[in-house]
Design an enzyme around this catalytic site. Structure first.
Site, short mmCIF file in Angstrom:
data_model
loop_
_atom_site.label_atom_id
_atom_site.label_comp_id
_atom_site.label_asym_id
_atom_site.label_seq_id
_atom_site.Cartn_x
_atom_site.Cartn_y
_atom_site.Cartn_z
N ILE A 201 0.86 -1.22 -0.11
CA ILE A 201 0.01 -0.04 -0.01
C ILE A 201 0.80 1.20 -0.20
O ILE A 201 1.91 1.40 0.86
CB ILE A 201 -0.84 -0.08 1.73
CG1 ILE A 201 -1.81 -1.10 1.29
CG2 ILE A 201 -1.52 1.37 1.50
CD1 ILE A 201 -3.16 -0.69 0.26
N HIS A 202 0.72 1.94 -1.04
CA HIS A 202 1.47 3.26 -0.93
C HIS A 202 0.65 4.71 -1.61
O HIS A 202 1.30 5.57 -1.44
CB HIS A 202 2.81 3.13 -1.55
CG HIS A 202 2.66 3.26 -3.03
ND1 HIS A 202 2.28 2.12 -3.83
CD2 HIS A 202 2.88 4.06 -3.85
CE1 HIS A 202 2.32 2.65 -5.11
NE2 HIS A 202 2.64 3.71 -5.16
N ARG A 203 -0.44 4.46 -1.98
CA ARG A 203 -1.20 5.36 -2.69
C ARG A 203 -1.45 6.56 -1.55
O ARG A 203 -2.26 5.97 -0.49
CB ARG A 203 -2.39 5.07 -3.27
CG ARG A 203 -2.06 4.19 -4.72
CD ARG A 203 -2.03 4.93 -5.83
NE ARG A 203 -1.29 4.35 -6.89
CZ ARG A 203 -0.17 4.49 -7.76
NH1 ARG A 203 0.14 5.93 -7.70
NH2 ARG A 203 0.26 3.93 -8.55
#
Ligand code: UD1
Length: 365
Positions: A201-203
């Protein structure tokens, strides 16, 4: 032919590796790293594992707001392009490094080629969407990974310079997957065996909203599987800031290199992600994916049943993972090419540069 390539973020190192290898068999490449990603395991490890030559220049741009980060790349890039006088500038994907180089190419009237052209999420709140639109608008050669990307460009009136090459990430995966399976010790190191889920997850839409991030981790906590979670630096900071506790079955680890990541992904029961690259790598490796976003650029993966879009909602995540694991499609269409995109890209660059030179030498003074 002399190409100046600009890369800066993790997925761009993966995409550039096969193209750089093909290019250097007969041509000169000057490689600029903007420094957007700078930690060892976000940058250097990819150069080592993928055999990507060390950059000729690192701009050391580092982190910042989108505007600050992009701005800090532009002036030093302009100096590099003037000093190197390349035949063409080559950029990848949709990051701030991509758009910075595109603006410089345009300003200096140096031809620009864009690998991964024509991708659209149709969500203009993503900085990447604007980066793609701007870059495609000023590109002379637009290398599309899929037929849908070609169609997206046609809808915007862009037809000239468009080349359907297939996806360079297929080239990268096919080159590395056997090595990954044979040499990676990641399952032993982590003491994990299938079945497990792999989470990234990085957005900003997921990391910068504490409720979304908490819901994603709570959904993972509801899975009947261990979840391996190589954590992006931004996500780690966001979790600490929001005081989110890790469910017992979720194992947080440092970001991984390409080889270990491919090995983990290939054997995973399901990939849970908001990354564009991981959705596609999962598809190539026939690992079902659950994408925690409202839309995707890689619409073929969803249409074929290998990928599902879900909101950051715990119950929706649990249901989607169950479906993904138990209803695997029987067909796996070849949407992204045959693994020879890099050669097609180099051939198109050669033809363009030759034509451009012929045009210029034919112009009377
Ligand atoms: C960038 C790209 C995104 C791509 C992603 C791949 C843009 C707009 N976004 O997002 O499209 O999917 O790369 O990972 O260009 N950080 C470190 N060490 C590093 C790199 C980053 O600690 O080596 C931290 C910094 O705190 C930074 C944050 O991560 O502020 C975000 O990094 P940044 O490059 O701004 O964006 P990404 O989220 O990585």
């Amino acid at each position: 032919m002399r190409i100046l390539t600009v890369i800066g973020a993790r997925p761009q190192f993966v995409k550039a590796a096969p193209v750089s290898a093909a290019l250097r068999t007969a041509h000169e490449e000057y490689l600029v790293h903007t420094g957007q990603h700078y930690d060892y395991n976000m940058s250097d490890i990819f150069f080592e594992e993928l055999g990507l030559p060390a950059p000729d220049l690192n701009l050391g741009a580092g982190s910042g707001t989108h505007a600050t980060q992009t701005a800090s790349m532009i002036a030093p890039l302009e100096r590099a392009v003037i000093a190197q006088n390349p035949d063409m500038i080559l950029v990848y994907g949709d990051t701030n490094s991509t758009v910075a180089a595109a603006l410089v190419a345009h300003a200096l009237d140096v031809p620009l080629a864009h690998v991964e052209a024509g991708l659209r999420s149709y969500n203009r709140t993503m900085p990447e969407e604007i980066n793609r639109i701007v870059t495609d608008r000023v590109s002379d050669l637009l290398f599309c990974p899929s037929q849908i990307a070609v169609e997206n460009l046609a809808k915007e009136g862009i037809r000239e310079g468009v080349v359907l090459t297939g996806d360079v990430m297929v080239d990268a995966v096919l080159r590395a997957v056997e090595t990954a399976k044979q040499t990676s010790m990641i399952h032993v190191t982590l003491g994990v065996n299938a079945p497990y889920a792999l989470l990234t997850i990085h957005r900003p839409a997921n990391t910068d909203d504490p409720d979304a991030l908490a819901a994603i981790l709570s959904g993972c906590g509801g899975l009947d599987l261990p979840v391996i979670f190589p954590v992006h630096p931004r996500t780690r900071v966001a979790m600490d800031r929001a005081g989110i506790a890790l469910p017992e079955n979720v194992r947080l680890i440092n970001p991984l290199g390409y080889i270990d990541m491919l090995c983990l992904l290939e054997a995973a029961e399901v990939a849970l992600t908001d990354s564009g690259g991981l959705q596609k790598e999962a598809y190539i490796l026939k690992t079902p994916a659950v994408t925690i976003r409202t839309e995707t650029e890689w619409v073929e993966t969803v249409a074929s049943g290998w990928n599902r879009l879900v909101a950051p909602d715990a119950q929706a995540i649990v249901s989607a993972v169950a479906e993904a694991a138990h209803n695997q499609p029987e067909t796996h269409p070849d949407y992204y090419g045959d693994g020879n995109a890099a050669e097609r890209i180099v051939a198109a660059l050669e033809a363009f540069v030759e034509e451009h030179h012929a045009e210029r030498s034919g112009t009377p003074n």
